[in-house]
Design a protein around this motif. Structure first.
Motif, PDB file in Angstrom:
ATOM      1  N   ARG A 290      80.769 -57.847 116.124  1.00 39.97           N
ATOM      2  CA  ARG A 290      80.206 -58.994 116.854  1.00 39.97           C
ATOM      3  C   ARG A 290      79.650 -60.062 115.913  1.00 39.97           C
ATOM      4  O   ARG A 290      79.606 -61.236 116.270  1.00 39.97           O
ATOM      5  CB  ARG A 290      79.114 -58.524 117.807  1.00 39.97           C
ATOM      6  CG  ARG A 290      79.667 -57.697 118.964  1.00 39.97           C
ATOM      7  CD  ARG A 290      78.561 -57.291 119.899  1.00 39.97           C
ATOM      8  NE  ARG A 290      77.647 -56.403 119.203  1.00 39.97           N
ATOM      9  CZ  ARG A 290      77.301 -55.199 119.627  1.00 39.97           C
ATOM     10  NH1 ARG A 290      77.763 -54.735 120.750  1.00 39.97           N
ATOM     11  NH2 ARG A 290      76.465 -54.467 118.923  1.00 39.97           N
ATOM     12  N   THR A 291      79.231 -59.649 114.721  1.00 35.96           N
ATOM     13  CA  THR A 291      78.663 -60.600 113.768  1.00 35.96           C
ATOM     14  C   THR A 291      79.714 -61.231 112.845  1.00 35.96           C
ATOM     15  O   THR A 291      79.361 -61.961 111.918  1.00 35.96           O
ATOM     16  CB  THR A 291      77.567 -59.909 112.926  1.00 35.96           C
ATOM     17  OG1 THR A 291      78.069 -58.668 112.433  1.00 35.96           O
ATOM     18  CG2 THR A 291      76.310 -59.674 113.744  1.00 35.96           C
TER      19      THR A 291
ATOM     20  N   ASP B  36      76.294 -52.660 115.302  1.00 34.30           N
ATOM     21  CA  ASP B  36      77.482 -53.503 115.149  1.00 34.30           C
ATOM     22  C   ASP B  36      78.347 -53.002 113.998  1.00 34.30           C
ATOM     23  O   ASP B  36      78.320 -53.544 112.896  1.00 34.30           O
ATOM     24  CB  ASP B  36      77.054 -54.949 114.921  1.00 34.30           C
ATOM     25  CG  ASP B  36      78.203 -55.931 115.020  1.00 34.30           C
ATOM     26  OD1 ASP B  36      79.264 -55.563 115.560  1.00 34.30           O
ATOM     27  OD2 ASP B  36      78.036 -57.074 114.554  1.00 34.30           O
ATOM     28  N   MET B  37      79.084 -51.949 114.262  1.00 33.99           N
ATOM     29  CA  MET B  37      79.979 -51.334 113.283  1.00 33.99           C
ATOM     30  C   MET B  37      81.357 -51.192 113.920  1.00 33.99           C
ATOM     31  O   MET B  37      81.478 -51.047 115.132  1.00 33.99           O
ATOM     32  CB  MET B  37      79.483 -49.940 112.894  1.00 33.99           C
ATOM     33  CG  MET B  37      78.129 -49.903 112.226  1.00 33.99           C
ATOM     34  SD  MET B  37      78.187 -50.391 110.519  1.00 33.99           S
ATOM     35  CE  MET B  37      79.102 -49.060 109.799  1.00 33.99           C
ATOM     36  N   ALA B  38      82.365 -51.221 113.062  1.00 38.07           N
ATOM     37  CA  ALA B  38      83.739 -50.979 113.510  1.00 38.07           C
ATOM     38  C   ALA B  38      84.317 -49.873 112.636  1.00 38.07           C
ATOM     39  O   ALA B  38      83.899 -49.688 111.493  1.00 38.07           O
ATOM     40  CB  ALA B  38      84.569 -52.254 113.383  1.00 38.07           C
TER      41      ALA B  38
ATOM     42  N   GLY C  20      80.518 -52.881 108.619  1.00 41.05           N
ATOM     43  CA  GLY C  20      79.521 -53.660 109.339  1.00 41.05           C
ATOM     44  C   GLY C  20      78.760 -54.522 108.353  1.00 41.05           C
ATOM     45  O   GLY C  20      78.793 -54.283 107.141  1.00 41.05           O
ATOM     46  N   LEU C  21      78.078 -55.522 108.872  1.00 41.38           N
ATOM     47  CA  LEU C  21      77.261 -56.380 108.027  1.00 41.38           C
ATOM     48  C   LEU C  21      75.894 -55.742 107.852  1.00 41.38           C
ATOM     49  O   LEU C  21      75.398 -55.051 108.744  1.00 41.38           O
ATOM     50  CB  LEU C  21      77.101 -57.769 108.649  1.00 41.38           C
ATOM     51  CG  LEU C  21      78.377 -58.596 108.834  1.00 41.38           C
ATOM     52  CD1 LEU C  21      78.030 -59.985 109.327  1.00 41.38           C
ATOM     53  CD2 LEU C  21      79.157 -58.685 107.538  1.00 41.38           C
ATOM     54  N   ALA C  22      75.270 -55.996 106.725  1.00 39.70           N
ATOM     55  CA  ALA C  22      73.923 -55.496 106.478  1.00 39.70           C
ATOM     56  C   ALA C  22      72.921 -56.343 107.252  1.00 39.70           C
ATOM     57  O   ALA C  22      73.200 -57.469 107.633  1.00 39.70           O
ATOM     58  CB  ALA C  22      73.623 -55.558 104.986  1.00 39.70           C
TER      59      ALA C  22
ATOM     60  N   SER D 216      91.763 -56.695 110.965  1.00 36.70           N
ATOM     61  CA  SER D 216      91.213 -56.455 112.302  1.00 36.70           C
ATOM     62  C   SER D 216      89.807 -55.884 112.227  1.00 36.70           C
ATOM     63  O   SER D 216      88.935 -56.242 113.015  1.00 36.70           O
ATOM     64  CB  SER D 216      92.139 -55.507 113.065  1.00 36.70           C
ATOM     65  OG  SER D 216      91.533 -55.052 114.241  1.00 36.70           O
ATOM     66  N   LEU D 217      89.577 -54.993 111.282  1.00 38.47           N
ATOM     67  CA  LEU D 217      88.270 -54.372 111.102  1.00 38.47           C
ATOM     68  C   LEU D 217      87.212 -55.436 110.814  1.00 38.47           C
ATOM     69  O   LEU D 217      86.143 -55.451 111.428  1.00 38.47           O
ATOM     70  CB  LEU D 217      88.345 -53.360 109.958  1.00 38.47           C
ATOM     71  CG  LEU D 217      87.172 -52.442 109.714  1.00 38.47           C
ATOM     72  CD1 LEU D 217      86.927 -51.540 110.909  1.00 38.47           C
ATOM     73  CD2 LEU D 217      87.431 -51.592 108.475  1.00 38.47           C
TER      74      LEU D 217
END
Length: 93
Positions: free
Chosen positions: A37-38, A16-18, A5-7, A31-32
Motif C-alpha cells: 500500500r505504501t 504492509d508487507m507483500a 515492505g517499507l520500514a 509486482s512485489l
C-alpha cells in the motif's frame, strides 16, 4: 518466501508487507515492489523524488537467487536498505 515492505512505524502497524514464493521472476519482483500500500512513496508521491525501483527489484532477485541456490540459508533480513534516485545500498544484513 521472499517478503518485502517499507520500514517505518506506519508500515509496520498496518502490516504492509507483500510475499512471493522463491524463486521469483523479474515480473514477480516488480509486482512485489508495487503491491504494498505504501508503494506510491517509491514512485514520487506528492512530488517527492522517485527512487531507483529497478535497482530494488534487482536486489530482490539476487536475494531470491541466493536462497534458492543455497538451501542451507534459512533466513536473510536486509535492514536498512536505502534506495536512492540512482542505486540501492544495503546497510545491514
Amino acid at each position: 518466501v521472499l517478503s518485502f515492505g517499507l520500514a517505518g512505524a506506519a508500515s509496520q502497524l498496518l502490516g504492509d508487507m507483500a510475499h512471493r514464493l522463491i524463486p521469483v521472476t523479474d515480473r514477480e519482483a516488480a509486482s512485489l515492489v508495487r503491491s504494498i500500500r505504501t508503494a506510491p512513496l517509491l514512485f514520487g508521491w506528492r512530488g517527492s523524488t522517485p527512487v531507483d525501483t529497478p535497482a530494488l527489484e534487482e536486489l530482490l532477485l539476487r536475494v531470491s537467487r541466493l536462497v534458492d541456490d543455497h538451501p542451507e540459508v534459512v533466513a536473510v533480513t536486509l535492514e536498512p536498505v536505502v534506495v536512492a534516485p540512482h542505486g540501492v545500498s544495503v546497510l545491514g544484513a
